[in-house]
Design a protein around this motif. Structure first.
Motif: not given
Length: 238
Positions: A123, A126, A177
């Protein structure tokens, strides 16, 4: 070597070794000797935290090449924390495979620590936190296939997003995402001039066959097999 704590405190300790942590137990790797943990591969534990300390002894002014070209496989771990404090070449050219589901933290103190270190995180930023005095890291790779990458940028004594876009590279790894929302139409029993929509979320059950490095066969390796074979793997090839 299999254990839950590895102490590589002398010169050349653990160099070129493969260190395997016990699954389900927190695992700690301490490297502090000259050239200790150089070109070492550590298989971090599944379902627990992995801590990597590449730190020179406080009573010594200079240590050389601690954790240089270290490979960290923490894909099955719940959390990876890497701490580096020394001088030149600590974690230089190292590679960190971050947890598939968990945080990845890297902290560096000293001159040219973590230089050209590459980070693999599905990711992207993130799940990644990086803080260091001088950041000259390599690339960040993201997506389940690690087929997107960007150069990590140093700003205000931190390596943070956005990624440095060189040669028109995409910014996918800034905020990737893996479970995006999609819009689908709800069918009705009779035709309608209007369309009713709802938002659904793609299943979080990631197909393990599409994600690299989560089994022994696909774990990172630092050396070829000592017992190669010339025999075919099947008598009925397709």
């Amino acid at each position: 070597v299999k254990c839950s704590q590895f102490n590589c405190i002398n010169d050349d300790d653990c160099s070129r070794d493969e260190l395997i942590c016990h699954n389900g137990q927190e695992c700690v790797l301490n490297c502090s000797g000259n050239h200790s943990c150089k070109r070492t591969l550590i298989q971090c534990p599944a379902n627990n935290k992995c801590i990597i300390n590449c730190v020179a002894n406080h009573n010594e002014d200079y240590k050389e090449s601690i954790c240089k070209h270290l490979v960290i496989n923490a894909t099955a771990s719940t959390h990876l924390k890497v701490q580096a404090s020394s001088n030149w070449d600590t974690l230089r050219g190292a590679t960190a495979y971050c947890p598939y589901s968990g945080q990845c933290e890297l902290y560096g103190q000293g001159n040219h620590v973590m230089t050209f270190m590459d980070i693999y995180s599905i990711r992207g930023f993130r799940d990644v936190t990086i803080e260091c005095d001088e950041c000259y890291l390599g690339k960040l790779y993201c997506t389940p296939w690690f087929n997107q990458k960007c150069h990590i940028v140093a700003s205000d004594n931190q390596c943070q997003k956005p990624c440095n876009s060189r040669s028109n590279q995409q910014h996918t790894c800034d905020d990737y995402d893996i479970y995006p929302s999609v819009t689908t139409s709800i069918p009705t029993s009779s035709p309608s001039t209007t369309t009713t929509t709802m938002t659904t979320t793609i299943s979080t059950d990631l197909d393990e066959t599409e994600v690299p490095l989560d089994d022994d066969e696909h774990r990172p390796q630092i050396r070829p097999s000592d017992d190669p074979t010339i025999d075919p793997t099947t008598m009925n090839p397709t």
